[in-house]
Write a protein that holds these residues in place. Sequence first.
Motif, short mmCIF file in Angstrom:
data_model
loop_
_atom_site.label_atom_id
_atom_site.label_comp_id
_atom_site.label_asym_id
_atom_site.label_seq_id
_atom_site.Cartn_x
_atom_site.Cartn_y
_atom_site.Cartn_z
N MET A 1 -51.62 -1.48 -22.49
CA MET A 1 -50.50 -0.58 -22.79
C MET A 1 -49.29 -0.93 -21.93
O MET A 1 -48.14 -0.92 -22.41
CB MET A 1 -50.95 0.86 -22.51
CG MET A 1 -50.08 1.92 -23.16
SD MET A 1 -50.22 1.88 -24.94
CE MET A 1 -48.70 2.73 -25.36
N ALA A 2 -49.52 -1.23 -20.66
CA ALA A 2 -48.41 -1.60 -19.77
C ALA A 2 -47.77 -2.92 -20.22
O ALA A 2 -46.54 -3.05 -20.24
CB ALA A 2 -48.91 -1.71 -18.33
N VAL A 3 -48.61 -3.89 -20.62
CA VAL A 3 -48.09 -5.19 -21.07
C VAL A 3 -47.28 -5.02 -22.36
O VAL A 3 -46.25 -5.67 -22.55
CB VAL A 3 -49.25 -6.19 -21.28
CG1 VAL A 3 -48.76 -7.47 -21.95
CG2 VAL A 3 -49.93 -6.50 -19.96
N SER A 4 -47.75 -4.14 -23.24
CA SER A 4 -47.06 -3.95 -24.53
C SER A 4 -45.64 -3.43 -24.37
O SER A 4 -44.80 -3.60 -25.26
CB SER A 4 -47.85 -2.97 -25.41
OG SER A 4 -47.68 -1.63 -24.98
N SER A 5 -45.35 -2.81 -23.23
CA SER A 5 -44.02 -2.21 -23.01
C SER A 5 -43.05 -3.14 -22.28
O SER A 5 -41.94 -2.74 -21.95
CB SER A 5 -44.17 -0.90 -22.22
OG SER A 5 -44.72 -1.14 -20.94
N ILE A 6 -43.48 -4.39 -22.01
CA ILE A 6 -42.59 -5.37 -21.36
C ILE A 6 -41.76 -6.07 -22.45
O ILE A 6 -42.27 -6.93 -23.18
CB ILE A 6 -43.39 -6.40 -20.55
CG1 ILE A 6 -44.27 -5.70 -19.50
CG2 ILE A 6 -42.46 -7.40 -19.88
CD1 ILE A 6 -45.20 -6.63 -18.74
N HIS A 7 -40.51 -5.69 -22.58
CA HIS A 7 -39.70 -6.24 -23.67
C HIS A 7 -39.39 -7.72 -23.48
O HIS A 7 -39.15 -8.44 -24.45
CB HIS A 7 -38.40 -5.44 -23.81
CG HIS A 7 -37.48 -5.56 -22.63
ND1 HIS A 7 -37.59 -4.74 -21.52
CD2 HIS A 7 -36.44 -6.40 -22.38
CE1 HIS A 7 -36.64 -5.07 -20.65
NE2 HIS A 7 -35.93 -6.06 -21.14
N ASP A 8 -39.41 -8.20 -22.24
CA ASP A 8 -39.03 -9.59 -21.97
C ASP A 8 -40.00 -10.61 -22.56
O ASP A 8 -39.63 -11.77 -22.76
CB ASP A 8 -38.92 -9.82 -20.46
CG ASP A 8 -37.72 -9.09 -19.86
OD1 ASP A 8 -36.59 -9.39 -20.29
OD2 ASP A 8 -37.92 -8.23 -18.99
N GLY B 1 -36.42 -5.01 -15.78
CA GLY B 1 -36.50 -6.12 -16.72
C GLY B 1 -36.20 -7.42 -16.01
O GLY B 1 -35.53 -7.43 -14.97
N ILE B 2 -36.66 -8.52 -16.58
CA ILE B 2 -36.43 -9.83 -15.97
C ILE B 2 -35.03 -10.35 -16.32
O ILE B 2 -34.25 -10.72 -15.45
CB ILE B 2 -37.50 -10.83 -16.45
CG1 ILE B 2 -38.90 -10.33 -16.07
CG2 ILE B 2 -37.25 -12.21 -15.84
CD1 ILE B 2 -40.03 -11.15 -16.66
#
Length: 718
Positions: free
Chosen positions: A105-112, A197-198
Amino acid sequence: MADKEGKNARKQRPSCLGYPVSIFFIVVNEFCERFSYYGMKAVLVLYFKYFIGWDNDFSTTIYHTFVALCYLTPIMGAIIADSWLGKFKTIVYLSVVYTVGQVIMAVSSIHDITDSNRDGVPDNMTLHIALSMLGLILIALGTGGIKPCVAAFGGDQFEDHQEKQRSTFFSIFYLSINAGSLLSTLITPILRSQECGIYSKRSCFPLAFGVPAALMVVALIVFIAGHSMYIMESPKGNILLKVMKCIGFALNNRFNHRGKQYPKREHWMDWAEEKYDKLLIAQVKMVLKVLFLYIPLPMFWALFDQQGSRWTLQATTMDGNFGAFIIQPDQMQIVNPVLIVIMVPIMDSAVYPLIKLCRINFTPLRRMTVGMLLAALAFVAAALLQIQIDKTMPKFPSSSQTQVKFLNLENTSLPVLVEGQEFVVPGFNASDDYMTLDTTDVTVSVGGRNGTGNFLKEMRHTVLINAGGMIQTLNDTTEKPSQGLNAIRFVNGFRTQLNITIKSDELGFLSPLEGSSYLMVPHGKANFTIGNEDGQNCSYIMQLGFGSSYTVLIPSTFRFGQNCADTIKAVQDIEPNGVHMAWQIIQYFLMTCGEVVFSVTGLDFSYAQAPSNMKSVLQAGWLLTVAVGNIIVLIVAEAGSLPDQWAEYLLFSSLLVAVSIVFAIMAYFYTYTDPAEIESKFMELEPEDKKKKGLEMMTKDNVAYVQSENTDVKQTKI
């Protein structure tokens, strides 16, 4: 031999102040797990709305589908623990599943990870949706599966003579649940409101989901760390399965003996007597009697669980400025656990005794009815609040309309004639409000100079005008800014190019008589820097609320210097959220009062009316009502066609009032029983009954013949 080993093992367990040390690991595990679950759940509906981009209805649907699944899986967890793996292994294995789900779930929310052009918007949203759905399924399996196991596993750590310590443990255990949910509901919305964000900055959902994932890792490690100190009892079979088999046999046997030649029995469960003893049948009857009362209960949960969906979405359109601090929309859910801590002792020590002094027979079922009516009243309050919110919302053009306003770049007023309507636009200002037009090709006269405006349907426009007529048409935003942000743009009425920046955001150089794109600016004090090519700068400060939109005019009279900002004019296109979030406390208060007299009383009533060995069956039934309630919400949210949100609130309220009336009638005819007394009578009669009744089982061609002294020979398939 096994029992003897178990007793010896218990004696070797370390203890502190009379309590097994092992319960420390269980309490810490529960705190971390509840923090993980409620923290993730608090920001979930806003993740659907703001990150994935779903509308309010679909976000609500998926949210309640997830919650329903979380309350369906406990039955699975209980069966696995009692019939196969045992409580310890079930908790560990499903906690691993749970942890993996939180990480996904945490990975799914990384837009980068899919934002190849680095514009802050994921390029492959399908991947993010797939990951989030997989994560939610694993979380539902994990949190639901361990739900019926952890508290019971903690109770197993005590000896039979440690009833007082066991009772204290359960109090601490449930305190850890409330502490975990309270802190997570406070903290994770703050984490979400940060920007991270990156390559580009967005709302920090990875952090909001990542911290609960980290807490779940801690929960798993702590629980496993206490492995050597736990008392682990072997699976003894699941009573729920036994009850279901008994009911199934009774129904099947009744169906096979539906002819008139078979004598009727007092209760349809009596058709299970051929296979099951009378004590079990009597216990099942008591359980079914209570489960029948559960039928109307899902409607309460349909309203109650909308605190995390509809009410959170409602809060996004409100003002969260409380002066000394800012409340995020998803933080308002914290009102419920805070009020629970306050209201439970008030009800127990003040309200109920006062009602008793008034000689009112306030039975548990009457309390539950009142709780349902209070929840319905909470939704009436939510509907009234929504009506006030709707009054402050902008009216955007329909599919066949366009909206226009005029911004005067001159220092003097200019007369404007549009479609026969004449008005005056003040100098360095805008017309009062948007004009709604049913045609897109419009003849416009500015100061006697005629022109034609070609406007787009379903759009808002700001027309820049001066003494020479229309200069330029700007496309305005046609939605209220979300996430409490404010849409700000600038119009350069100055004679030279200007550059506008705020923090790290830069609009670039604006040519004279040109309008910029929108900048999304958070609430509070916004400090813009206006500069020119010569290096001169002017600081312009705006105090912003939530969800507003402004067009800022830099007029021809603008001059760099000490008072440079005095001539700048901010024109409001969309009002900020005008209804304060504190008004939601009323509906939260009513809902919490309803929860206290409904949920707490309902659980107490269920346990009091349940046989000693079937309390888990009623617990499963109670959790099932929560799941069904959430299914009701997703059906209404997806299939409902009500145009206004306040109307949906009133629909739910009306349905709950109707269900409350049905429940009150059912409660009126309910007869309270004492399960312990009934069980004791059967325990006394059973040995004597076995002597009187010589049951002989004869098997022939897969058919069992059951014969007793008082009945004819009966035939039933095995």
